[in-house]
Write a protein that holds these residues in place. Structure first.
Motif, short mmCIF file in Angstrom:
data_model
loop_
_atom_site.label_atom_id
_atom_site.label_comp_id
_atom_site.label_asym_id
_atom_site.label_seq_id
_atom_site.Cartn_x
_atom_site.Cartn_y
_atom_site.Cartn_z
N ASN A 95 -8.67 -1.48 8.61
CA ASN A 95 -7.85 -2.66 8.84
C ASN A 95 -8.74 -3.69 9.50
O ASN A 95 -9.25 -3.45 10.60
N THR A 123 -7.87 2.52 1.60
CA THR A 123 -7.30 1.18 1.56
C THR A 123 -7.99 0.31 2.61
O THR A 123 -8.16 0.73 3.75
N THR A 151 -7.28 -3.25 4.42
CA THR A 151 -6.28 -4.28 4.65
C THR A 151 -6.94 -5.42 5.42
O THR A 151 -7.48 -5.20 6.50
N GLU A 170 -5.92 -4.66 0.11
CA GLU A 170 -4.71 -5.40 0.46
C GLU A 170 -5.15 -6.64 1.23
O GLU A 170 -5.57 -6.55 2.38
N LYS A 206 -4.03 -10.06 2.82
CA LYS A 206 -2.79 -10.70 3.27
C LYS A 206 -2.97 -12.17 3.64
O LYS A 206 -2.05 -12.96 3.47
#
Length: 180
Positions: free
Chosen positions: A64, A90, A92, A111, A113
């Motif tokens: 992340n 993943t 993010t 991902e 955002k």
């Protein structure tokens, strides 16, 4: 602020708050090898990793990135590697500013955002080489709408940038005789 002459390997789950400081990789150094679920936030990662198979941050596990600026003038800023768990990882990205390419392996998930993304590719699919779920951000290369999260579309800003925005679908309610 620090300059790393060797790679920092993260092998257990952590949150690394850079506190608005800058971590610079000496020329050719991978800054972070992320091998466990990791959050990196609030800072700058910069360097010139020139290998075609690596990035400034090599990703082997879920990551992340929140409020991080990542800059390289060479090949890649972020590169997915074969996951240590054997299942796709993943990445993010929220409120990031990334200058440099992305690379993934089949099954990796990006991902995105929000933030600003600059690279030389004409397509995020070419950059990511994995699954993308883009729900925000400004890109300095065109994004294919198939890389957008459900309900999101690509808007050409007319200035050489594209923005991903939420665009709820209209639906017809036959009971109320209207389109909403």
């Amino acid at each position: 602020n620090i300059t790393l002459t060797e790679t920092m390997t993260i092998e257990k789950a952590i949150t690394l708050d850079l506190g608005t400081k800058k971590v610079t990789g000496a020329d050719g150094v991978i800054v972070f090898n992320v091998k466990a679920a990791t959050t990196i936030k609030n800072g700058i990662v910069i360097g010139n990793k020139s290998s075609t198979s690596s990035g400034l941050i090599d990703i082997y596990a879920d990551i992340n990135l929140d409020g991080v600026t990542i800059e390289t003038t060479k090949i890649r800023a972020l590169a997915f590697k074969e996951s240590v768990s054997g299942t796709p990882s993943t990445a993010t990205l929220t409120n990031c500013n990334v200058t440099g390419g992305f690379k993934g392996y089949g099954g990796s998930v990006w991902e995105i955002k929000s933030g600003v993304y600059k690279a030389s590719s004409t397509s995020i699919t070419d950059q990511l080489n994995g699954t993308a779920s883009v729900s925000g951000g400004t890109f300095h290369y065109e994004i294919d709408e198939t890389d957008c999260a459900p309900g999101y579309v690509v808007k050409n800003n007319g200035d050489g940038t594209w923005t991903v925005e939420y665009a709820p679908a209209a639906f017809v309610d036959t009971d109320k005789d209207g389109v909403y």
